[in-house]
Design an enzyme around this catalytic site. Sequence first.
Site, PDB file in Angstrom:
ATOM      1  N   PHE A 199      -9.752  15.377  13.673  1.00  0.00           N
ATOM      2  CA  PHE A 199      -9.531  14.348  14.691  1.00  0.00           C
ATOM      3  C   PHE A 199      -8.256  14.706  15.466  1.00  0.00           C
ATOM      4  CE2 PHE A 199      -8.271  10.127  16.217  1.00  0.00           C
ATOM      5  CZ  PHE A 199      -9.485   9.631  16.661  1.00  0.00           C
ATOM      6  N   ASP A 206      -7.350  13.742   4.785  1.00  0.00           N
ATOM      7  CA  ASP A 206      -7.549  12.530   5.575  1.00  0.00           C
ATOM      8  C   ASP A 206      -8.934  11.992   5.224  1.00  0.00           C
ATOM      9  OD1 ASP A 206      -8.101  10.627   7.523  1.00  0.00           O
ATOM     10  OD2 ASP A 206      -6.815  11.613   9.000  1.00  0.00           O
ATOM     11  N   TYR A 246      -9.951   0.229   8.967  1.00  0.00           N
ATOM     12  CA  TYR A 246     -10.799  -0.528   9.904  1.00  0.00           C
ATOM     13  C   TYR A 246     -12.170   0.108  10.106  1.00  0.00           C
ATOM     14  CZ  TYR A 246      -8.577   2.899  12.999  1.00  0.00           C
ATOM     15  OH  TYR A 246      -8.090   4.059  13.540  1.00  0.00           O
ATOM     16  N   LYS A 247     -12.394   1.265   9.492  1.00  0.00           N
ATOM     17  CA  LYS A 247     -13.713   1.896   9.597  1.00  0.00           C
ATOM     18  C   LYS A 247     -14.585   1.362   8.452  1.00  0.00           C
ATOM     19  CE  LYS A 247     -11.839   5.694  12.256  1.00  0.00           C
ATOM     20  NZ  LYS A 247     -11.052   6.915  12.191  1.00  0.00           N
ATOM     21  N   ARG A 269     -23.674   9.531  17.645  1.00  0.00           N
ATOM     22  CA  ARG A 269     -23.248   9.454  16.255  1.00  0.00           C
ATOM     23  C   ARG A 269     -23.682   8.120  15.655  1.00  0.00           C
ATOM     24  NH1 ARG A 269     -16.812   9.221  14.804  1.00  0.00           N
ATOM     25  NH2 ARG A 269     -17.041   7.192  15.744  1.00  0.00           N
TER      26      ARG A 269
HETATM   27  C1  PLP Z   1      -9.974   7.141  13.201  1.00  0.00           C
HETATM   28  C2  PLP Z   1      -9.102   8.306  12.893  1.00  0.00           C
HETATM   29  C3  PLP Z   1      -7.727   8.300  13.251  1.00  0.00           C
HETATM   30  C4  PLP Z   1      -7.125   7.163  14.024  1.00  0.00           C
HETATM   31  O1  PLP Z   1      -5.776   7.010  13.767  1.00  0.00           O
HETATM   32  P1  PLP Z   1      -5.004   5.663  14.149  1.00  0.00           P
HETATM   33  O2  PLP Z   1      -3.582   6.034  14.093  1.00  0.00           O
HETATM   34  O3  PLP Z   1      -5.405   4.637  13.120  1.00  0.00           O
HETATM   35  O4  PLP Z   1      -5.446   5.235  15.514  1.00  0.00           O
HETATM   36  C5  PLP Z   1      -6.954   9.393  12.870  1.00  0.00           C
HETATM   37  N1  PLP Z   1      -7.496  10.430  12.186  1.00  0.00           N
HETATM   38  C6  PLP Z   1      -8.802  10.452  11.823  1.00  0.00           C
HETATM   39  C7  PLP Z   1      -9.351  11.619  11.075  1.00  0.00           C
HETATM   40  C8  PLP Z   1      -9.642   9.409  12.200  1.00  0.00           C
HETATM   41  O5  PLP Z   1     -10.929   9.445  11.888  1.00  0.00           O
END
Ligand code: PLP
Length: 398
Positions: A114, A185, A210-211, A357
């Site tokens: 990400f 992560d 939140y996911k 997705r």
């Molecule tokens: C959703 C996601 C994020 C989002 O990070 P925030 O700081 O909570 O906005 C970061 N890394 C990964 C791998 C994600 O899937």
Amino acid sequence: MTTDFSRARALFDLPDGVIYLDGNSLGPLPRGVAERLARTVTDEWGQMLITGWNRAGWMDLPRRVGDRIARLIGAEAGHVVMGDTLSIKVYQALASALELAPGRRVILSDTGNFPSDLYMAEGLCKTLGPDYRLVTVAPHEVEGAIDDSVAVLMLTEVDYRTGRRHDLTALTAKAHAAGALAIWDLAHSAGATDVHVAEGGADFAVGCSYKYLNSGPGGPAFIYVAPRHADTARPALSGWLGHEAPFAFDIDYRPGQGIERMRVGTPPVLQLVALDAALDVWDGVEIADLRARSLELTDAFIAAVEAGCPDLELATPRGHAERGSQVSFRHPEGYAIMQALIARGVIGDFRAPDIIRFGITPLFIGHDDIVQAAAILTEILRGRAWDRPEYKTRAKVT
Ligand SMILES: *Cc1c(COP(=O)(O)O)cnc(C)c1O
């Protein structure tokens, strides 16, 4: 299987007429959350005022909720704490891990990670100096790229676009054998699949709530530090609530015990209460059952979509060991196809440049949803229902 998934589904408040295949981006509202939040606002904040920090236990929420998440990710109790956003937790884990690998300067990650994780790594390298470098390779090339120049291997276990899953245990072992540390992560694996941070030997792990954990928009992230590093990892973001004695108001920083030191500032109490209530849906859910059901449902969805939609190219691995709990397809008109699907009540999402997705969240998705969603997708593709101007204008959040 001992888990009753129909019970779990009944605990969610989903709008009628919607098949929600986006729980991997924003989890839906569990039934108990609104009432619990309302009580916290009126009875605790409203009546207790500042005494709520002690009387309602607000100050302990980051650890208490962290322990509930520990069970879901295979972590030892007492080694997970909540706070901040995931990007911040990535930064914290990286900064601490780099210090635990003195003399090495390379962060190894993959091009499927990400972007925020990669941006945080780049930013940290700039701060630390010109010798520090982020190296990214294709996801399937990670194993071969681990060598003794690597300080930290930083990976997202399940790829947010394709749903491809790395082998946490094998890659962690490879990193350790090369003298590197491993940060995982779990944004797309916590609550989606079986995760084994302790057994797999992860040094640090981070993830968002939140996911798949349904804390609501903007809910706080979590960080895990392996017990062997808990009292030696130096917190780079040395905020007062990570201090050994925050209320001594000492002018010198001394890190708190163990995972406490990964706290930074005042915890987001309302979001933590929402998350605490949302985690009740996991009572009675066995993670092995969750994984088995996820594989059944993702297999069924792949089969049904491939049978009906020959124009879509599967982007998710077919092998179970390499799959998280989402299914993605490529199509050059992916954005418009997703808009047409959403207009028919099937909510998934689009990830640039060409991925549609579908998060398959076993707690509230069942076989009927899978069959119906695939049928609607088939109709949209056969009738080119996506080919309308209103489906091609991109919104700010995709
Ligand atoms: C959703 C996601 C994020 C989002 O990070 P925030 O700081 O909570 O906005 C970061 N890394 C990964 C791998 C994600 O899937």
